[in-house]
Design an enzyme around this catalytic site. Sequence first.
Site, PDB file in Angstrom:
ATOM      1  N   ASP A  56     -12.850 -11.822 -84.555  1.00 22.36           N
ATOM      2  CA  ASP A  56     -12.462 -12.925 -83.674  1.00 22.36           C
ATOM      3  C   ASP A  56     -11.853 -12.409 -82.377  1.00 22.36           C
ATOM      4  OD1 ASP A  56     -10.562 -15.912 -83.577  1.00 22.36           O
ATOM      5  OD2 ASP A  56     -12.736 -15.714 -83.537  1.00 22.36           O
ATOM      6  N   GLU A  97      -2.954 -15.564 -76.207  1.00 19.39           N
ATOM      7  CA  GLU A  97      -3.707 -15.347 -77.449  1.00 19.39           C
ATOM      8  C   GLU A  97      -4.087 -13.880 -77.615  1.00 19.39           C
ATOM      9  OE1 GLU A  97      -5.904 -18.658 -78.821  1.00 19.39           O
ATOM     10  OE2 GLU A  97      -7.743 -17.467 -78.923  1.00 19.39           O
ATOM     11  N   GLU A 149     -13.319 -25.285 -79.573  1.00 14.40           N
ATOM     12  CA  GLU A 149     -11.865 -25.436 -79.813  1.00 14.40           C
ATOM     13  C   GLU A 149     -11.601 -26.397 -80.978  1.00 14.40           C
ATOM     14  OE1 GLU A 149     -10.663 -23.106 -78.449  1.00 14.40           O
ATOM     15  OE2 GLU A 149      -9.929 -23.376 -76.426  1.00 14.40           O
ATOM     16  N   GLU A 219     -20.475 -21.394 -85.620  1.00 21.41           N
ATOM     17  CA  GLU A 219     -19.158 -21.325 -86.279  1.00 21.41           C
ATOM     18  C   GLU A 219     -19.332 -21.077 -87.787  1.00 21.41           C
ATOM     19  OE1 GLU A 219     -16.151 -21.134 -85.164  1.00 21.41           O
ATOM     20  OE2 GLU A 219     -16.457 -21.615 -83.056  1.00 21.41           O
TER      21      GLU A 219
HETATM   22  C1  LIG Z   1     -15.275 -18.022 -83.404  1.00 20.10           C
HETATM   23  C2  LIG Z   1     -14.158 -18.788 -82.708  1.00 20.10           C
HETATM   24  N1  LIG Z   1     -14.310 -20.077 -82.377  1.00 20.10           N
HETATM   25  C3  LIG Z   1     -13.290 -20.720 -81.741  1.00 20.10           C
HETATM   26  C4  LIG Z   1     -12.101 -20.098 -81.414  1.00 20.10           C
HETATM   27  C5  LIG Z   1     -11.005 -20.861 -80.711  1.00 20.10           C
HETATM   28  N2  LIG Z   1     -10.926 -20.549 -79.315  1.00 20.10           N
HETATM   29  C6  LIG Z   1     -12.026 -18.752 -81.738  1.00 20.10           C
HETATM   30  N3  LIG Z   1     -10.897 -18.058 -81.464  1.00 20.10           N
HETATM   31  N4  LIG Z   1     -13.041 -18.082 -82.378  1.00 20.10           N
END
Ligand SMILES: Cc1ncc(CN)c(N)n1
Length: 230
Positions: A56, A97, A149, A219
């Site tokens: 991520d 973040e 999001e 996702e």
């Molecule tokens: C795969 C993914 N999707 C969404 C997000 C949220 N910005 C994230 N951090 N990573």
Amino acid sequence: MEGGDKVGKGEDGGPIATWLNKHRQLYLESTRHPFILSIKHGSVDISSFKRWLGQDYIFVREFIPFVASVLLKAWKETDDASDIDIILGGIASLNDEISWFKKEASKWDVPLSGNAPQKPNRDYCRFLESLMGSDIEYSVAITAFWAIEAVYQESFSLCLEDDSRTPEELMGTCQRWGNEDFRQYCCSLCRIANRSLAKATEDVVMKAEEAFVHVLEKEVGFWNMSYGDS
Ligand SMILES: Cc1ncc(CN)c(N)n1
């Protein structure tokens, strides 16, 4: 905010509410994935969590220029300057973040440099890059941005519900995206997307719906990757 609406779900009756119903099964697969449910039930395999964390971080590094491209499209196309303020707020929080990822990665001993993106991650990042082109309309890009999001907001807020048995050491991660402020931010993005879609041609609305579905599919693939060897 009507009761029951957990994340910005197009409560203002725009096309997004319609799409959430039309693609409900896929939306549930992306927001109640077994990986997320394993965190909620306290049965998550920590190696899966660490794999997700490392991947991520790579995704968020790619997400930053994507959000910047949405900001540029907003500047060029929107009739409401407040869109820019909201998107800029999103970019500012991404700065925080990145710091959070570095701290969390060192807590779990997850190396962030020299970490190769796995195929679902590469596919997702390639999809993000395809949305950054000037040929992609603002309505399409802002819809994808909201969806990206909203999936995280809805997924991680599940792990904060009263009946959850989320491990204490994963609460920080769940609160990062599951908190009320982030939900409000998702609602703002949803309103912006619906307002832009209300003025878009039928063809652009169709492309935005396709982008919404692609985000959900990416996702699901991203969560699946946490199980390794993908
Ligand atoms: C795969 C993914 N999707 C969404 C997000 C949220 N910005 C994230 N951090 N990573």
